[in-house]
Design a protein around this motif. Structure first.
Motif, PDB file in Angstrom:
ATOM      1  N   UNK A   1       3.355   2.050  10.139  1.00 20.92           N
ATOM      2  CA  UNK A   1       3.449   1.228   9.019  1.00 20.92           C
ATOM      3  C   UNK A   1       4.789   0.164   9.260  1.00 20.92           C
ATOM      4  N   UNK A   2       5.908   0.953   9.261  1.00 22.31           N
ATOM      5  CA  UNK A   2       7.031   0.355   9.336  1.00 22.31           C
ATOM      6  C   UNK A   2       7.239  -0.268  10.650  1.00 22.31           C
ATOM      7  N   UNK A   3       6.760   0.471  11.789  1.00 20.16           N
ATOM      8  CA  UNK A   3       6.913  -0.199  13.091  1.00 20.16           C
ATOM      9  C   UNK A   3       6.149  -1.512  13.237  1.00 20.16           C
ATOM     10  N   UNK A   4       4.827  -1.798  12.686  1.00 19.77           N
ATOM     11  CA  UNK A   4       4.361  -2.690  12.564  1.00 19.77           C
ATOM     12  C   UNK A   4       4.910  -4.017  12.046  1.00 19.77           C
ATOM     13  N   UNK A   5       5.378  -3.928  10.805  1.00 20.48           N
ATOM     14  CA  UNK A   5       6.338  -4.673   9.853  1.00 20.48           C
ATOM     15  C   UNK A   5       7.274  -5.312  10.513  1.00 20.48           C
ATOM     16  N   UNK A   6       8.298  -4.298  11.070  1.00 26.50           N
ATOM     17  CA  UNK A   6       9.677  -4.749  11.663  1.00 26.50           C
ATOM     18  C   UNK A   6       9.414  -5.153  13.185  1.00 26.50           C
TER      19      UNK A   6
ATOM     20  N   UNK B   1       0.074  -0.010 -12.405  1.00 24.30           N
ATOM     21  CA  UNK B   1      -1.378  -0.101 -11.263  1.00 24.30           C
ATOM     22  C   UNK B   1      -1.729   1.238 -10.924  1.00 24.30           C
ATOM     23  N   UNK B   2      -0.943   2.141 -11.336  1.00 22.64           N
ATOM     24  CA  UNK B   2      -1.228   3.666 -11.105  1.00 22.64           C
ATOM     25  C   UNK B   2      -1.415   4.123  -9.454  1.00 22.64           C
ATOM     26  N   UNK B   3      -0.566   3.080  -8.561  1.00 24.24           N
ATOM     27  CA  UNK B   3      -0.701   3.440  -7.089  1.00 24.24           C
ATOM     28  C   UNK B   3       0.933   3.539  -6.742  1.00 24.24           C
ATOM     29  N   UNK B   4       1.202   4.598  -6.326  1.00 23.18           N
ATOM     30  CA  UNK B   4       2.712   4.967  -6.011  1.00 23.18           C
ATOM     31  C   UNK B   4       3.101   3.915  -4.925  1.00 23.18           C
ATOM     32  N   UNK B   5       4.184   3.430  -5.093  1.00 18.17           N
ATOM     33  CA  UNK B   5       5.042   2.533  -4.163  1.00 18.17           C
ATOM     34  C   UNK B   5       4.239   1.446  -3.646  1.00 18.17           C
ATOM     35  N   UNK B   6       3.179   0.941  -4.487  1.00 19.53           N
ATOM     36  CA  UNK B   6       2.689  -0.363  -4.190  1.00 19.53           C
ATOM     37  C   UNK B   6       3.634  -1.310  -4.035  1.00 19.53           C
ATOM     38  N   UNK B   7       4.540  -1.571  -4.705  1.00 24.17           N
ATOM     39  CA  UNK B   7       5.621  -2.535  -4.571  1.00 24.17           C
ATOM     40  C   UNK B   7       6.023  -2.726  -3.335  1.00 24.17           C
ATOM     41  N   UNK B   8       6.267  -1.718  -2.437  1.00 26.56           N
ATOM     42  CA  UNK B   8       6.838  -1.646  -1.028  1.00 26.56           C
ATOM     43  C   UNK B   8       5.637  -2.390  -0.275  1.00 26.56           C
ATOM     44  N   UNK B   9       4.501  -2.162  -0.366  1.00 30.82           N
ATOM     45  CA  UNK B   9       3.509  -2.903   0.390  1.00 30.82           C
ATOM     46  C   UNK B   9       3.672  -4.441   0.020  1.00 30.82           C
ATOM     47  N   UNK B  10       3.830  -4.979  -1.310  1.00 31.34           N
ATOM     48  CA  UNK B  10       3.773  -6.131  -1.496  1.00 31.34           C
ATOM     49  C   UNK B  10       4.978  -6.954  -1.141  1.00 31.34           C
ATOM     50  N   UNK B  11       6.161  -6.126  -1.496  1.00 33.23           N
ATOM     51  CA  UNK B  11       7.380  -6.593  -0.523  1.00 33.23           C
ATOM     52  C   UNK B  11       7.392  -6.897   0.844  1.00 33.23           C
ATOM     53  N   UNK B  12       7.053  -5.989   1.633  1.00 33.61           N
ATOM     54  CA  UNK B  12       6.624  -6.115   3.015  1.00 33.61           C
ATOM     55  C   UNK B  12       5.628  -7.254   3.369  1.00 33.61           C
TER      56      UNK B  12
ATOM     57  N   UNK C   1      12.031   5.365  -4.133  1.00 27.83           N
ATOM     58  CA  UNK C   1      12.758   4.134  -3.791  1.00 27.83           C
ATOM     59  C   UNK C   1      12.466   3.503  -2.612  1.00 27.83           C
ATOM     60  N   UNK C   2      12.395   4.553  -1.743  1.00 21.78           N
ATOM     61  CA  UNK C   2      12.071   3.817  -0.354  1.00 21.78           C
ATOM     62  C   UNK C   2      11.320   4.701   0.742  1.00 21.78           C
ATOM     63  N   UNK C   3       9.920   4.303   0.497  1.00 22.35           N
ATOM     64  CA  UNK C   3       9.148   5.087   1.438  1.00 22.35           C
ATOM     65  C   UNK C   3       9.284   5.157   2.705  1.00 22.35           C
ATOM     66  N   UNK C   4       9.800   4.473   3.432  1.00 29.11           N
ATOM     67  CA  UNK C   4      10.356   4.454   5.032  1.00 29.11           C
ATOM     68  C   UNK C   4      11.340   5.377   5.367  1.00 29.11           C
ATOM     69  N   UNK C   5      12.186   5.833   4.006  1.00 26.97           N
ATOM     70  CA  UNK C   5      13.075   6.959   4.282  1.00 26.97           C
ATOM     71  C   UNK C   5      12.451   8.155   3.845  1.00 26.97           C
ATOM     72  N   UNK C   6      11.894   8.219   2.641  1.00 29.42           N
ATOM     73  CA  UNK C   6      11.417   9.396   1.967  1.00 29.42           C
ATOM     74  C   UNK C   6      10.272  10.197   2.879  1.00 29.42           C
ATOM     75  N   UNK C   7       9.451   9.164   3.228  1.00 31.44           N
ATOM     76  CA  UNK C   7       8.215   9.867   3.986  1.00 31.44           C
ATOM     77  C   UNK C   7       8.316   9.614   5.409  1.00 31.44           C
ATOM     78  N   UNK C   8       9.693   9.699   6.023  1.00 34.07           N
ATOM     79  CA  UNK C   8       9.680   9.131   7.574  1.00 34.07           C
ATOM     80  C   UNK C   8       8.832  10.142   8.428  1.00 34.07           C
TER      81      UNK C   8
END
Length: 346
Positions: free
Chosen positions: A97-102, A16-27, A82-89
């Motif tokens: 983003x993480x706050x809304x989801x959690x 898809x040429x979008x970095x970490x798109x699967x993270x958004x889909x998973x959440x 592997x985990x944008x919430x960790x790598x781009x904290x």
């Protein structure tokens, strides 16, 4: 869960040429799953047990998903991780983003947990109540997962990291997979009664097949449908209870037709024959019926003229369960040594 696999996620994102798109889909799937569990619990729990528990409208998870999508799109993510919430904290967009989801996940799980615990403790709730207690335990682990992830996210945003990455992932996986396993068990448990009923009916259907096939072969007029092989019967899971009900009717109808070929002398001979094998009481009655049924079936297939009169069955039940039990006993007696020897030497 498939998208959590690193190789799958990287391949999908690369396509898809979008970095970490699967993270958004998973959440986003997580939002849908949490909302679905909450709806399930509200559907199962009676109105009287709901109290003031929160009923989340579908607009809320949709709004959260929209907000997460905007934050995800505006967050700087120069590479696949592997985990944008960790790598781009350190990114405020990722933290928001993480706050809304959690926050949504925790709210839904707490509401569902309160409902499950309140109704699961009600007396007389049976397997549904036990299933709701197990769902409650799964939701508690889900809450622990959400809280753990939220605390880790906020600590990383503040520049603190008390746990190693491996320990953090192991703890997160324990909460997540433990929650999923308990949710699957808890939501499946109420259906186990129907599954047991289906298995029992299917077993009875196959046990009665030889008796039904032999009797209706001599009296095919009682069959509603053309017969199938026993293997085909075993492999067909549809309308099992209806087929079983029809089978009991056809066995009794065939026995009534065959009773024309069982004279009083033949029935008396069958009673003496089973008595010579040491059978007494109800067991002897069923065995004698099996003996003359075998002989009557042979006589009808030979084309012998009728000799007897229609008589009610020697054994039977007042409802489907007791009738199946009686016919199962008759089927065993029909295949027993006394019946087989009587058919050869009446």
């Amino acid at each position: 869960m498939t998208l959590r696999t690193d190789k799958v996620a990287r391949a999908f994102d690369a396509s898809t040429h979008v970095n970490n798109l699967t993270t958004l889909i998973k959440h986003t799937c997580g939002l849908i799953a949490a909302h679905a569990v909450l709806n399930l619990v509200h559907a199962v729990v009676p109105d009287s047990a709901r109290g003031r528990s929160l009923r989340i409208n579908a607009a809320l998870p949709a709004s959260c998903a929209a907000a997460m999508t905007v934050l995800f799109a505006t967050a700087p993510q120069p590479r696949e991780v592997a985990d944008p919430l960790t790598e781009y904290a350190g990114s405020w967009q990722i933290t928001a983003y993480g706050t809304v989801f959690l926050a949504y996940l925790t709210t839904a799980l707490v509401s569902g947990c309160r409902l499950c615990w309140k109704w699961g403790r009600q007396p007389g709730s049976g397997r549904t109540g036990l299933g709701l207690k197990i769902v409650c335990a799964g939701l508690l682990l889900g809450i622990a997962y959400a809280v753990h992830r939220a605390v880790a996210l906020l600590l990383r945003a503040a520049g603190a990291d008390p746990l190693s990455r491996r320990a953090d992932e192991a703890l997160s996986d324990f909460f997540l997979y433990g929650s999923l396993v308990l949710l699957v068990i808890g939501t499946s448990l109420p259906a186990s009664r129907r599954l047991h009923a289906w298995v029992t009916a299917h077993r009875d259907l196959l046990q009665l097949y030889p008796l039904w096939h032999d009797l209706t072969e001599a009296a095919p007029v009682v069959r509603l449908h053309a017969p199938h092989s026993r293997l085909a019967e075993a492999l067909d899971p549809r309308r099992t209870r209806d087929r079983l009900y029809r089978r009991t009717i056809e066995i009794r109808d065939a026995a009534m037709v065959l009773s024309d070929h069982a004279s009083a002398d033949l029935r008396a001979e069958a009673e003496r024959h089973v008595a010579s094998h040491g059978l007494v009481g109800a067991q002897a009655t069923v065995a004698a019926e099996a003996c003359w049924l075998r002989q009557a079936q042979i006589a009808r297939l030979r084309g012998d003229p009728p000799e007897g009169t229609h008589l009610p069955p020697a054994s039977g039940g007042r409802d489907l369960a007791s009738e199946i039990q009686a016919l199962t006993q008759l089927a065993r007696a029909y295949r027993s040594k006394p019946a087989l020897t009587f058919a050869r030497h009446p």
